[in-house]
Design a protein around this motif. Sequence first.
Motif, mmCIF file in Angstrom:
data_model
loop_
_atom_site.group_PDB
_atom_site.id
_atom_site.type_symbol
_atom_site.label_atom_id
_atom_site.label_comp_id
_atom_site.label_asym_id
_atom_site.label_seq_id
_atom_site.Cartn_x
_atom_site.Cartn_y
_atom_site.Cartn_z
ATOM 1 N N LYS A 273 34.384 -24.417 36.415
ATOM 2 C CA LYS A 273 33.441 -24.787 35.349
ATOM 3 C C LYS A 273 34.155 -25.529 34.224
ATOM 4 O O LYS A 273 33.591 -26.466 33.628
ATOM 5 C CB LYS A 273 32.731 -23.539 34.821
ATOM 6 C CG LYS A 273 31.759 -22.929 35.807
ATOM 7 C CD LYS A 273 30.839 -21.912 35.157
ATOM 8 C CE LYS A 273 31.557 -20.652 34.783
ATOM 9 N NZ LYS A 273 30.637 -19.613 34.268
ATOM 10 N N VAL A 276 34.684 -29.117 35.406
ATOM 11 C CA VAL A 276 33.406 -29.845 35.395
ATOM 12 C C VAL A 276 33.028 -30.234 33.967
ATOM 13 O O VAL A 276 32.602 -31.367 33.709
ATOM 14 C CB VAL A 276 32.298 -29.001 36.047
ATOM 15 C CG1 VAL A 276 30.922 -29.618 35.788
ATOM 16 C CG2 VAL A 276 32.543 -28.869 37.546
ATOM 17 N N TYR A 286 32.396 -37.784 38.776
ATOM 18 C CA TYR A 286 32.970 -36.645 39.483
ATOM 19 C C TYR A 286 31.953 -36.104 40.479
ATOM 20 O O TYR A 286 30.751 -36.383 40.409
ATOM 21 C CB TYR A 286 33.387 -35.545 38.499
ATOM 22 C CG TYR A 286 32.221 -34.731 37.956
ATOM 23 C CD1 TYR A 286 31.855 -33.524 38.556
ATOM 24 C CD2 TYR A 286 31.472 -35.185 36.869
ATOM 25 C CE1 TYR A 286 30.785 -32.788 38.071
ATOM 26 C CE2 TYR A 286 30.415 -34.459 36.391
ATOM 27 C CZ TYR A 286 30.060 -33.269 36.987
ATOM 28 O OH TYR A 286 28.987 -32.552 36.528
ATOM 29 N N VAL A 288 31.277 -32.220 42.711
ATOM 30 C CA VAL A 288 31.696 -30.883 43.116
ATOM 31 C C VAL A 288 31.416 -30.750 44.608
ATOM 32 O O VAL A 288 30.330 -31.096 45.077
ATOM 33 C CB VAL A 288 30.952 -29.791 42.334
ATOM 34 C CG1 VAL A 288 31.350 -28.404 42.835
ATOM 35 C CG2 VAL A 288 31.244 -29.921 40.843
#
Length: 348
Positions: A273, A276, A286, A288
């Motif tokens: 987190k 991110v 980006y 995930v």
Amino acid sequence: MKIDLQYVVDFLVSLVNIPSPSGNTEQVIQFIEAECARLGVENKRNNKGGLILSVPGQNTDVHRVLTAHVDTLGAMVKEIKGNGRLKLTLIGGFAFNAIEGEYCTVETADGKFITGTIQSTHASVHVHKDTRTHERNADTMEVRLDAVVKNADDVRELGIEVGDFVSFNPRCEVTDTGFIKTRHLDDKASVACMFGALKSVLESGEQLPYTTHFLISNNEEIGYGANSNIPPQTVEFLAIDMGAIGDGQTTDEYCVSICAKDSSGPYHYGMRKHLVELAKVNGLNYAVDIYPFYGSDASAAMSAGVDVKHGLIGPGIDASHSMERTHKTSFENSVKLIVAYLQSDLVK
């Protein structure tokens, strides 16, 4: 901080053109040592032959470790065949079809280099009826040496023996459209990104908030690259390795990939987190992702029992463990995220 993207690309090109299959990384480690000397970064070797760079921070009580690996896929001579060809045993997890038709180099124990080509034993469609369907495995693939050899004795006269390392021609090319296509982006792309971030930090003159170590591991492809030599003050451990691209993945060749889980299990949730949020705040491209058949130096460290919060990021790499490709923008996003992380507070 200013990012020198050309430095990252140039450094990557130099790295991929230095053969360094797992178990034979001396030459590339020497190259990195020379770059550390040029940048003025303190460094030392561990007993496994990897390199540990250290940058003092404002807080010397808690440390961070970032790691990327410089070893690559490769092979060894398994057998010298009676017809003068070589059988191989693979170093690292890849398929034989990924190297079919590739030029290679055999390095003998006394420092000679003999080139050759990796091919099927049924390579000719004019001779072998099953060329297209013939299985590619350790028994059906061989190296054809670029030397006049007609039997095993001829090969041994060249100095070639069982256990000699075999490296693959990287065929590195940087296109005018910004793509970098080459073998061994795993993980030399991440090493280049790490050094791009380190160079930016050093040139800024700003001291990092925490003492930070950069571990260049040299055995990741065989499972134990960065599972040791981690200072006891370390509380966070960030692996930088390729982001895998393929069906069902969100990562592409233009972003920095943040791993939520690989085959070893989930990465530290707070760390993920944090990464991110840094990517969002800095306006980075980006993604995930979950890598289903993947392990990193961070997962190796966790398996070794290291008590740290662990994370994994890296540039998006297409066709991993084959003829790989990425784009300069993935380097830019990756370097910027590394720099942002280096400047950030600890994960809560």
